[in-house]
Write an enzyme that holds these catalytic residues in place. Structure first.
Site, PDB file in Angstrom:
ATOM      1  N   ASN A 106     -20.783  37.939  60.570  1.00 16.72           N
ATOM      2  CA  ASN A 106     -21.110  39.359  60.732  1.00 16.72           C
ATOM      3  C   ASN A 106     -21.170  39.744  62.200  1.00 16.72           C
ATOM      4  O   ASN A 106     -21.687  39.000  63.031  1.00 16.72           O
ATOM      5  CB  ASN A 106     -22.445  39.670  60.056  1.00 16.72           C
ATOM      6  CG  ASN A 106     -22.366  39.455  58.560  1.00 16.72           C
ATOM      7  OD1 ASN A 106     -21.266  39.311  58.016  1.00 16.72           O
ATOM      8  ND2 ASN A 106     -23.499  39.427  57.894  1.00 16.72           N
ATOM      9  N   HIS A 123     -17.444  35.817  64.710  1.00 20.54           N
ATOM     10  CA  HIS A 123     -16.528  36.953  64.850  1.00 20.54           C
ATOM     11  C   HIS A 123     -16.980  37.956  65.911  1.00 20.54           C
ATOM     12  O   HIS A 123     -16.499  39.084  65.927  1.00 20.54           O
ATOM     13  CB  HIS A 123     -16.326  37.635  63.496  1.00 20.54           C
ATOM     14  CG  HIS A 123     -15.609  36.753  62.503  1.00 20.54           C
ATOM     15  ND1 HIS A 123     -15.545  37.005  61.153  1.00 20.54           N
ATOM     16  CD2 HIS A 123     -14.897  35.603  62.686  1.00 20.54           C
ATOM     17  CE1 HIS A 123     -14.840  36.048  60.538  1.00 20.54           C
ATOM     18  NE2 HIS A 123     -14.454  35.180  61.450  1.00 20.54           N
ATOM     19  N   CYS A 134     -10.233  42.733  83.198  1.00 19.45           N
ATOM     20  CA  CYS A 134     -11.017  41.750  83.975  1.00 19.45           C
ATOM     21  C   CYS A 134     -11.998  40.971  83.099  1.00 19.45           C
ATOM     22  O   CYS A 134     -12.767  40.164  83.611  1.00 19.45           O
ATOM     23  CB  CYS A 134     -11.744  42.446  85.130  1.00 19.45           C
ATOM     24  SG  CYS A 134     -13.116  43.484  84.587  1.00 19.45           S
ATOM     25  N   CYS A 151     -13.526  50.429  81.981  1.00 20.50           N
ATOM     26  CA  CYS A 151     -14.305  49.487  82.791  1.00 20.50           C
ATOM     27  C   CYS A 151     -14.407  50.037  84.221  1.00 20.50           C
ATOM     28  O   CYS A 151     -13.604  50.890  84.616  1.00 20.50           O
ATOM     29  CB  CYS A 151     -13.560  48.156  82.804  1.00 20.50           C
ATOM     30  SG  CYS A 151     -14.364  46.843  83.729  1.00 20.50           S
ATOM     31  N   ASN A 216     -24.328  34.498  45.827  1.00 22.57           N
ATOM     32  CA  ASN A 216     -23.351  35.585  45.755  1.00 22.57           C
ATOM     33  C   ASN A 216     -23.420  36.181  44.346  1.00 22.57           C
ATOM     34  O   ASN A 216     -23.481  35.424  43.375  1.00 22.57           O
ATOM     35  CB  ASN A 216     -21.934  35.009  46.024  1.00 22.57           C
ATOM     36  CG  ASN A 216     -20.937  36.086  46.407  1.00 22.57           C
ATOM     37  OD1 ASN A 216     -20.842  37.128  45.763  1.00 22.57           O
ATOM     38  ND2 ASN A 216     -20.185  35.825  47.464  1.00 22.57           N
ATOM     39  N   PRO A 217     -23.400  37.495  44.229  1.00 24.80           N
ATOM     40  CA  PRO A 217     -23.413  38.071  42.874  1.00 24.80           C
ATOM     41  C   PRO A 217     -22.127  37.799  42.103  1.00 24.80           C
ATOM     42  O   PRO A 217     -22.097  37.909  40.882  1.00 24.80           O
ATOM     43  CB  PRO A 217     -23.582  39.585  43.108  1.00 24.80           C
ATOM     44  CG  PRO A 217     -23.407  39.821  44.552  1.00 24.80           C
ATOM     45  CD  PRO A 217     -23.466  38.515  45.276  1.00 24.80           C
ATOM     46  N   GLU A 218     -21.056  37.448  42.864  1.00 30.63           N
ATOM     47  CA  GLU A 218     -19.765  37.188  42.201  1.00 30.63           C
ATOM     48  C   GLU A 218     -19.286  35.775  42.521  1.00 30.63           C
ATOM     49  O   GLU A 218     -19.636  35.217  43.556  1.00 30.63           O
ATOM     50  CB  GLU A 218     -18.719  38.187  42.694  1.00 30.63           C
ATOM     51  CG  GLU A 218     -18.964  39.587  42.169  1.00 30.63           C
ATOM     52  CD  GLU A 218     -18.059  40.612  42.806  1.00 30.63           C
ATOM     53  OE1 GLU A 218     -16.945  40.242  43.228  1.00 30.63           O
ATOM     54  OE2 GLU A 218     -18.489  41.774  42.890  1.00 30.63           O
TER      55      GLU A 218
HETATM   56  P1  OAD Z   1     -16.148  40.113  52.181  1.00 29.26           P
HETATM   57  O1  OAD Z   1     -16.226  41.594  52.031  1.00 29.26           O
HETATM   58  O2  OAD Z   1     -14.833  39.469  52.096  1.00 29.26           O
HETATM   59  O3  OAD Z   1     -17.077  39.429  51.085  1.00 29.26           O
HETATM   60  C1  OAD Z   1     -18.381  39.879  50.863  1.00 29.26           C
HETATM   61  C2  OAD Z   1     -18.987  38.976  49.809  1.00 29.26           C
HETATM   62  O4  OAD Z   1     -20.352  39.351  49.664  1.00 29.26           O
HETATM   63  C3  OAD Z   1     -18.345  39.079  48.426  1.00 29.26           C
HETATM   64  O5  OAD Z   1     -18.100  37.776  47.928  1.00 29.26           O
HETATM   65  C4  OAD Z   1     -19.414  39.795  47.582  1.00 29.26           C
HETATM   66  O6  OAD Z   1     -19.404  39.357  46.228  1.00 29.26           O
HETATM   67  C5  OAD Z   1     -20.675  39.373  48.283  1.00 29.26           C
HETATM   68  N1  OAD Z   1     -21.800  40.315  48.137  1.00 29.26           N
HETATM   69  C6  OAD Z   1     -21.763  41.641  47.904  1.00 29.26           C
HETATM   70  N2  OAD Z   1     -23.002  42.146  47.867  1.00 29.26           N
HETATM   71  C7  OAD Z   1     -23.848  41.109  48.068  1.00 29.26           C
HETATM   72  C8  OAD Z   1     -25.268  40.990  48.148  1.00 29.26           C
HETATM   73  N3  OAD Z   1     -26.061  42.045  48.001  1.00 29.26           N
HETATM   74  N4  OAD Z   1     -25.779  39.748  48.387  1.00 29.26           N
HETATM   75  C9  OAD Z   1     -24.980  38.680  48.531  1.00 29.26           C
HETATM   76  N5  OAD Z   1     -23.634  38.736  48.469  1.00 29.26           N
HETATM   77  C10 OAD Z   1     -23.075  39.937  48.250  1.00 29.26           C
HETATM   78  O7  OAD Z   1     -16.903  39.763  53.558  1.00 29.26           O
HETATM   79  P2  OAD Z   1     -16.828  38.405  54.426  1.00 29.26           P
HETATM   80  O8  OAD Z   1     -16.695  37.219  53.541  1.00 29.26           O
HETATM   81  O9  OAD Z   1     -17.953  38.451  55.371  1.00 29.26           O
HETATM   82  O10 OAD Z   1     -13.647  39.600  59.780  1.00 29.26           O
HETATM   83  O11 OAD Z   1     -15.473  38.631  55.200  1.00 29.26           O
HETATM   84  C11 OAD Z   1     -15.087  37.712  56.175  1.00 29.26           C
HETATM   85  C12 OAD Z   1     -14.429  38.412  57.329  1.00 29.26           C
HETATM   86  O12 OAD Z   1     -13.371  39.263  56.848  1.00 29.26           O
HETATM   87  C13 OAD Z   1     -15.324  39.379  58.098  1.00 29.26           C
HETATM   88  O13 OAD Z   1     -16.101  38.736  59.067  1.00 29.26           O
HETATM   89  C14 OAD Z   1     -14.341  40.313  58.733  1.00 29.26           C
HETATM   90  C15 OAD Z   1     -13.434  40.532  57.544  1.00 29.26           C
HETATM   91  O14 OAD Z   1     -12.148  40.943  57.856  1.00 29.26           O
HETATM   92  C16 OAD Z   1     -13.491  40.127  60.975  1.00 29.26           C
HETATM   93  O15 OAD Z   1     -13.912  41.229  61.254  1.00 29.26           O
HETATM   94  C17 OAD Z   1     -12.759  39.244  61.912  1.00 29.26           C
END
Ligand code: OAD
Length: 242
Positions: A106, A123, A134, A151, A216-218
């Site tokens: 995050n 990230h 720079c 900048c 994870n809920p899913e």
């Molecule tokens: P995703 O949006 O891919 O996944 C979010 C996950 O959180 C899913 O598996 C949901 O089921 C789960 N979820 C949703 N609500 C939830 C809750 N209340 N409690 C627990 N889990 C919950 O997000 P990331 O896996 O973080 O990269 O994505 C990875 C990267 O992809 C991010 O850091 C970003 C994105 O592109 C960059 O910005 C470089």
């Protein structure tokens, strides 16, 4: 409390070294959208336009407008019980000289604001602004006056986050890998585990014999492989694991 939650709680209670990987899902209950679920950003926006060096080169103002909107949303949000539970777990382990590493994908600052200290930010940080000429960095939490910001050297500044196709901040994935290899418990919360190299930490932990707990809920691609898969939200489940 379910049997699975009890088993996860017991594993955490026994562990001397804990590593945690978080993703956008842990901030969902603070009102910050995820990327791939429930109307997440990549379901309504093209990542190629907003989160790649090519998209920024094509239209820096558009990219900055999106990041400014996200920065406003994050600044107005508050950490939720899931963030606080992880900070509390770190504080508890500190008293017993056990090791705790929080690895997050995050770019928001809610883990820090909840009190977590040992954080590896794979990230980057959405509140950092970096000069493309720079490399000067500024931490800016208030609204920007011009888009794209400039900048003092005259260069264009970009958000201090990692975009698709870019390297992670130097040393972070190496330190994350080391923490995961040494961990007894690897807790993975709120990530779809689709983006590498972060997702690769999960098989790494399994190969090294850690108890891997998914919150994870899913279901994810790793749900069948992990030691304990807990179905529910992080704000609900993480406080129950302490
Ligand atoms: P995703 O949006 O891919 O996944 C979010 C996950 O959180 C899913 O598996 C949901 O089921 C789960 N979820 C949703 N609500 C939830 C809750 N209340 N409690 C627990 N889990 C919950 O997000 P990331 O896996 O973080 O990269 O994505 C990875 C990267 O992809 C991010 O850091 C970003 C994105 O592109 C960059 O910005 C470089």
């Amino acid at each position: 409390m379910s049997l699975n939650v009890e088993a996860a709680r017991a594993a955490i209670g026994r562990a001397n070294r804990i590593a945690v990987l978080t993703g956008a899902g842990v901030s969902a209950e603070s009102g910050i959208p995820t990327f791939r679920t429930n109307g997440g950003f990549w379901q309504t926006h093209r990542f190629e336009d907003l989160a790649t060096p090519e998209g920024f080169a094509r239209n820096p103002a558009r990219v900055w407008e999106w990041y400014e909107e996200r920065r406003r949303g994050i600044a107005a949000a508050e950490p939720n019980p899931g963030h606080f539970a992880l900070a509390q777990l770190e504080a508890q382990l500190e008293t017993t000289k056990s090791e705790f590493t929080l690895i997050t994908q995050n770019v928001d600052n809610l883990h820090q604001r909840a009190g977590s200290k040992n954080i590896l930010r794979l990230h980057g940080d959405i509140f950092i602004t970096r000069c493309m000429c720079c490399s000067h960095e500024r931490l800016e939490t208030s609204p920007l006056k011009e888009l794209p910001p400039k900048c003092h050297c005259g260069g264009t500044m970009r958000p201090g986050v990692v975009w698709f196709g870019e390297m992670l901040p130097e040393g972070t994935i190496e330190r994350a890998g080391a923490a995961v290899c040494q961990s007894d418990v690897f807790l993975v919360a709120g990530t779809s585990a689709q983006v590498y190299p972060a997702a690769g930490l999960i098989p790494l932990a399994l190969q090294n014999g850690a108890t891997v707990i998914e919150v994870n809920p899913e279901a994810t691609d790793f749900s069948d492989a992990v030691t304990i898969a807990l179905r529910g939200t992080s704000a609900d489940l993480l406080p129950q694991l302490l």
